[in-house]
Write an enzyme that holds these catalytic residues in place. Structure first.
Site, mmCIF file in Angstrom:
data_model
loop_
_atom_site.group_PDB
_atom_site.id
_atom_site.type_symbol
_atom_site.label_atom_id
_atom_site.label_comp_id
_atom_site.label_asym_id
_atom_site.label_seq_id
_atom_site.Cartn_x
_atom_site.Cartn_y
_atom_site.Cartn_z
ATOM 1 N N VAL A 86 44.115 2.116 -7.396
ATOM 2 C CA VAL A 86 43.625 2.160 -8.917
ATOM 3 C C VAL A 86 44.240 3.420 -9.528
ATOM 4 C CG1 VAL A 86 41.438 0.998 -8.848
ATOM 5 C CG2 VAL A 86 41.497 3.309 -8.179
ATOM 6 N N ASN A 118 34.352 4.794 -9.201
ATOM 7 C CA ASN A 118 33.803 5.422 -8.186
ATOM 8 C C ASN A 118 35.172 6.153 -7.084
ATOM 9 O OD1 ASN A 118 31.937 6.407 -5.881
ATOM 10 N ND2 ASN A 118 33.383 4.681 -4.758
ATOM 11 N N SER A 136 31.628 14.864 -10.262
ATOM 12 C CA SER A 136 31.358 15.744 -8.915
ATOM 13 C C SER A 136 30.719 16.958 -9.365
ATOM 14 C CB SER A 136 32.377 15.974 -8.169
ATOM 15 O OG SER A 136 32.095 17.089 -7.260
ATOM 16 N N TYR A 162 40.548 19.089 -7.978
ATOM 17 C CA TYR A 162 39.309 17.945 -8.141
ATOM 18 C C TYR A 162 38.464 18.304 -9.167
ATOM 19 C CZ TYR A 162 35.524 15.539 -5.712
ATOM 20 O OH TYR A 162 34.166 14.601 -5.356
ATOM 21 N N ALA A 163 38.296 19.857 -9.312
ATOM 22 C CA ALA A 163 37.401 20.374 -10.413
ATOM 23 C C ALA A 163 38.016 19.669 -11.772
ATOM 24 C CB ALA A 163 37.003 21.543 -10.479
ATOM 25 N N ALA A 164 39.149 19.558 -12.068
ATOM 26 C CA ALA A 164 40.002 19.539 -13.345
ATOM 27 C C ALA A 164 39.700 18.076 -13.580
ATOM 28 C CB ALA A 164 41.587 19.924 -13.115
ATOM 29 N N LYS A 175 37.433 15.889 -12.207
ATOM 30 C CA LYS A 175 35.968 15.586 -12.343
ATOM 31 C C LYS A 175 35.584 16.049 -13.586
ATOM 32 C CE LYS A 175 35.430 13.073 -8.565
ATOM 33 N NZ LYS A 175 35.136 11.759 -8.690
ATOM 34 N N ILE A 232 27.025 14.904 -0.699
ATOM 35 C CA ILE A 232 26.628 13.650 -0.123
ATOM 36 C C ILE A 232 27.178 13.191 1.307
ATOM 37 C CG2 ILE A 232 26.315 10.986 -0.584
ATOM 38 C CD1 ILE A 232 24.975 12.980 -2.718
HETATM 39 P P1 NDP Z 1 34.920 8.152 0.721
HETATM 40 O O1 NDP Z 1 36.326 9.006 0.980
HETATM 41 O O2 NDP Z 1 34.227 8.085 1.660
HETATM 42 O O3 NDP Z 1 35.421 6.911 0.053
HETATM 43 C C1 NDP Z 1 36.229 6.793 -1.182
HETATM 44 C C2 NDP Z 1 36.723 5.289 -1.083
HETATM 45 O O4 NDP Z 1 37.989 5.238 -2.141
HETATM 46 C C3 NDP Z 1 37.686 4.822 0.165
HETATM 47 O O5 NDP Z 1 37.381 3.644 0.572
HETATM 48 C C4 NDP Z 1 38.946 4.946 -0.308
HETATM 49 O O6 NDP Z 1 39.985 4.123 0.309
HETATM 50 C C5 NDP Z 1 38.932 4.613 -1.745
HETATM 51 N N1 NDP Z 1 40.043 5.139 -2.376
HETATM 52 C C6 NDP Z 1 40.613 5.969 -2.433
HETATM 53 N N2 NDP Z 1 41.543 6.354 -3.200
HETATM 54 C C7 NDP Z 1 41.871 4.981 -3.789
HETATM 55 C C8 NDP Z 1 42.704 4.498 -4.705
HETATM 56 N N3 NDP Z 1 43.718 5.162 -5.096
HETATM 57 N N4 NDP Z 1 42.576 3.043 -5.031
HETATM 58 C C9 NDP Z 1 41.336 2.439 -4.412
HETATM 59 N N5 NDP Z 1 40.509 3.005 -3.782
HETATM 60 C C10 NDP Z 1 40.646 4.202 -3.295
HETATM 61 O O7 NDP Z 1 34.368 8.961 -0.639
HETATM 62 P P2 NDP Z 1 32.857 9.102 -1.099
HETATM 63 O O8 NDP Z 1 32.211 7.914 -0.822
HETATM 64 O O9 NDP Z 1 32.533 10.354 -0.614
HETATM 65 O O10 NDP Z 1 33.233 9.359 -2.662
HETATM 66 C C11 NDP Z 1 33.102 8.222 -3.696
HETATM 67 C C12 NDP Z 1 33.220 9.098 -5.143
HETATM 68 O O11 NDP Z 1 32.301 10.057 -5.034
HETATM 69 C C13 NDP Z 1 34.476 9.815 -5.181
HETATM 70 O O12 NDP Z 1 34.805 9.871 -6.734
HETATM 71 C C14 NDP Z 1 33.964 11.334 -5.140
HETATM 72 O O13 NDP Z 1 34.978 12.012 -5.648
HETATM 73 C C15 NDP Z 1 32.589 11.263 -5.545
HETATM 74 N N6 NDP Z 1 31.811 12.638 -4.934
HETATM 75 C C16 NDP Z 1 31.573 12.492 -3.535
HETATM 76 C C17 NDP Z 1 30.624 13.406 -3.057
HETATM 77 C C18 NDP Z 1 30.372 13.731 -1.761
HETATM 78 O O14 NDP Z 1 29.594 14.562 -1.432
HETATM 79 N N7 NDP Z 1 30.463 12.674 -0.808
HETATM 80 C C19 NDP Z 1 30.331 14.557 -4.239
HETATM 81 C C20 NDP Z 1 30.604 14.403 -5.340
HETATM 82 C C21 NDP Z 1 31.442 13.535 -5.853
HETATM 83 P P3 NDP Z 1 40.776 4.517 1.585
HETATM 84 O O15 NDP Z 1 39.534 4.424 2.737
HETATM 85 O O16 NDP Z 1 41.760 3.369 1.975
HETATM 86 O O17 NDP Z 1 41.139 6.073 1.435
#
Ligand code: NDP
Length: 242
Positions: A62, A86, A138, A150-152, A154, A183
């Protein structure tokens, strides 16, 4: 409109928070399109379909606008009721050590992706005169050591969300953001124990959040109960402020 007629796209949903969001939405009887970089998402959707029968899986990077156009070309744009942006990554480093590719990858994945996916579906929502956009930001948007990239990204997501809320409200489209704190997902599992403990110490609830906590807030923002909420931020962090 009943939930089964509302189709929601959830990016980055093969695991972590995105998967929990899909699971929650399916329980609420929404139709879901799972999108992930990981091609395994197609099998994940197939398996969920054995139970729910209203989920598709699409492999797509994406962060790449052309890839999104290509991957979503067969979707009827008027069928999409909601988008959950997400997908996200982190590539942490102190700014003095941050390489261009760490900056570039995070800005593209965490910010450009939000433009890419929303841009493709927004005109369909405008035509339908209804829709919901939920962007996952975030707590780091406020600035966090080692996360200038990341901060920029988000913080950018928050400005984007608030602008869309102002532009699209008249089309009955609501745009809101969720601000997760710390999380438990594969993203945070990779952190050293010492850093995890430091974070937990800063959380007033003294525990790490679960993907389901973020999924609950997301489901609320897609539900009719949140009909008058637009341009707002919901923090899901147990009180954590960075
Ligand atoms: P994970 O790394 O566990 O999961 C992220 C998912 O997104 C993975 O399946 C990954 O695929 C997919 N992904 C990454 N890049 C792309 C891309 N370019 N196109 C399509 N899919 C992609 O992350 P989280 O579940 O922890 O995070 C989800 C969201 O929540 C993120 O935006 C994160 O910044 C935000 N967030 C998370 C926090 C936390 O504490 N966990 C805190 C604050 C915000 P693949 O496995 O192939 O890489």
């Amino acid at each position: 409109m009943e939930n089964s007629k509302k189709k929601i796209i959830v990016t980055g949903s093969n695991r972590g928070i995105g998967y929990a969001i899909v699971d929650r939405l399916l329980r609420e009887k929404f139709s879901v399109i799972m999108v992930d970089y990981d091609g395994e998402v197609i099998n994940t959707a197939k398996n969920l379909n054995k139970i729910y029968n209203n989920v598709d899986g699409i492999q797509c990077d994406v962060s790449d606008f052309n890839a999104c156009n290509d991957a979503f070309k067969d979707i009827n744009k008027n069928e999409i009721y909601g988008i959950v942006n997400n997908a996200g990554i982190n590539r942490d480093a102190l700014f003095k050590n941050m390489e261009y590719n760490q900056w570039d990858a995070v800005i593209k994945t965490d910010l450009y992706s939000v433009f890419n996916v929303t841009k493709i579906f927004v005109n369909g929502m405008i035509e339908n005169n209804c829709g919901r956009i939920v962007n996952i930001s975030s707590a780091s948007w406020n600035g966090n050591i080692g996360q200038a990239n990341y901060a920029a990204a988000k913080a950018g997501v928050i400005g984007f969300t608030k602008t869309l809320a102002k532009e699209l409200g008249k089309y009955n489209i609501k745009a809101n953001a969720i601000i997760p704190g710390f999380i438990k997902t594969p993203m945070t599992d990779q952190l050293p124990d010492k850093i995890r403990e430091k974070f937990i110490d800063r959380i007033p609830l003294k525990r790490i959040g679960l993907p389901e906590d973020v999924a609950n807030a997301t489901a609320f923002l897609l539900d009719e109960k949140s009909d008058y909420i637009n341009g707002d931020l919901i923090e899901v962090g147990g009180g954590l402020v960075l």
